[in-house]
Design a protein around this motif. Structure first.
Motif, PDB file in Angstrom:
ATOM      1  N   CYS A   1       0.832  -1.196   0.000  1.00  0.00           N
ATOM      2  CA  CYS A   1       0.000   0.000   0.000  1.00  0.00           C
ATOM      3  C   CYS A   1       0.866   1.246   0.000  1.00  0.00           C
ATOM      4  CB  CYS A   1      -0.908  -0.014   1.226  1.00  0.00           C
ATOM      5  SG  CYS A   1      -1.977   1.425   1.303  1.00  0.00           S
TER       6      CYS A   1
ATOM      7  N   PHE B   1     -10.806  -1.121  -3.475  1.00  0.00           N
ATOM      8  CA  PHE B   1      -9.938  -2.162  -2.918  1.00  0.00           C
ATOM      9  C   PHE B   1     -10.519  -3.543  -3.179  1.00  0.00           C
ATOM     10  CE2 PHE B   1      -8.607  -5.058   0.428  1.00  0.00           C
ATOM     11  CZ  PHE B   1      -7.244  -4.851   0.502  1.00  0.00           C
TER      12      PHE B   1
ATOM     13  N   TRP C   1      -2.864   0.205  -4.160  1.00  0.00           N
ATOM     14  CA  TRP C   1      -2.724  -1.138  -3.579  1.00  0.00           C
ATOM     15  C   TRP C   1      -2.235  -2.092  -4.669  1.00  0.00           C
ATOM     16  CZ3 TRP C   1      -7.538   1.437  -2.639  1.00  0.00           C
ATOM     17  CH2 TRP C   1      -7.646   1.978  -1.336  1.00  0.00           C
TER      18      TRP C   1
END
Lengths: 241, 98
Positions: A196, A215, A236
């Motif tokens: 991240c 996400f 991410w």
């Protein structure tokens, strides 16, 4: 005037932080298309189960499914709106000057799901509940990741839940279109690593979806994800182990 | 009184969303707040208090030491409701006679 436009268009980026999260197991629960269902949480005894709202059931369902039966886990709970369906009903009751239901009131606090999980699993580990605006998902995950970094031997169960706010709130930015819950077990013996990165940036290109949905799509489809909003870009990157 | 006890059983089942519980499952003298009885907790007690206030306009003093006794079983709750309903009726009659 021209200065403001220049500032807006100049994408000033400053990498703030980067960290890797080992994920052993994860679970997702979401509404189907045009389907409004309630998850089955029969692992919770009937006397506790009857007090749970749909929101709480979603939280406990993914917590249970991702827990990998670890006997003890630090519990991190996050939500942007909390149990907004129940809290809105409570506000209507107050407006009608009706007495509030003690059960609904006691379960409306943000850490209620963490408490119920602790009772159901007889796990007395500490827990924390976080709400941080539109970035609630990311900051909750950050909290879980850093707890694991400081206590590598303790698994962390991270649970994020949000439901669509009732129509009385009108349209809001990055409106949720369906209810969903994400559960992540941050622990050794990881099956997925998520890297991240947070980057501060002045940009007007805010994402139109909810952060948790960005996400979740990445996790489900094994592709990298990013989200922009509140002056920050979150990236991410997934890698299978 | 039998009718009132049954009514209170239905009220508790509906208020607390007791799944798979029927009035027959709740004996009149069963301990409501005991794991060997119905296994209800303190939040349930508050919830029952709210329901009784709404339905019977019951007055329950918050710090009354007798509350534990009043809330022990369906029989005791029925006695409490019955006594208060009768007291309220008596008061109405007296007011009407004046």
């Amino acid at each position: 005037m021209s200065d403001q436009i220049t500032t807006k268009n100049t994408q000033v980026s400053t990498e703030l932080a980067k960290w890797t999260i080992p994920i052993r197991k994860w679970a997702i629960w979401q509404d189907g298309v045009d389907q409004h269902t309630t998850p089955d949480v029969s692992f919770i005894d009937a006397n506790s189960r009857r007090k749970l709202s749909r929101f709480a059931k979603m939280a406990l369902k993914v917590a249970h499914d991702c827990s990998d039966d670890v006997p003890q886990a630090h519990f991190v709970f996050a939500s942007q709106h909390g149990d907004i369906v129940r809290t809105t009903e409570m506000l209507f009751d107050l407006a009608r000057q009706e007495e509030l239901s003690p059960t609904v009131f006691s379960m409306s606090v943000l850490n209620a799901c963490a408490g119920m999980y602790s009772i159901a699993k007889r796990d007395h580990s500490p827990s924390i509940a976080i709400s941080a605006g539109a970035s609630s998902f990311g900051y909750g995950l950050l909290e879980g990741a850093f707890h694991h970094l400081n206590h590598p031997d303790t698994p962390v169960i991270y649970v994020y839940v949000d439901e669509t706010p009732p129509s009385i709130y009108g349209d809001t930015a990055r409106m949720l279109t369906s209810a969903h819950a994400i559960g992540v077990l941050i622990a050794d013996h990881a099956t997925v690593n998520v890297s991240c990165q947070m980057t501060a940036r002045a940009s007007d290109a805010d994402s139109t979806t909810a952060q948790s949905v960005s996400f979740m799509d990445g996790l489900l489809n094994h592709h990298n994800a990013h989200w922009e909003g509140e002056g920050m870009r979150w990236d991410w990157t997934y890698s299978e182990r | 009184m039998e009718q009132l006890r049954l009514e209170i059983k239905h009220l508790i089942i509906n208020t607390l969303a007791l799944e798979d519980t029927t009035p027959d499952d709740i004996a009149d003298d069963m301990a409501l707040f005991d794991a060997t009885g119905l296994g209800l907790d303190s939040i349930d007690a508050l919830e029952i208090g709210v329901a009784l206030r709404k339905k019977y306009h019951l007055t329950i003093e918050a710090n009354n030491a007798d509350n534990r006794e009043h809330f022990y079983s369906i029989s005791n709750l029925a006695k409490l409701v019955d006594a208060q309903l009768k007291a309220a009726q008596l008061k109405d009659t007296q007011l009407n006679n004046q």
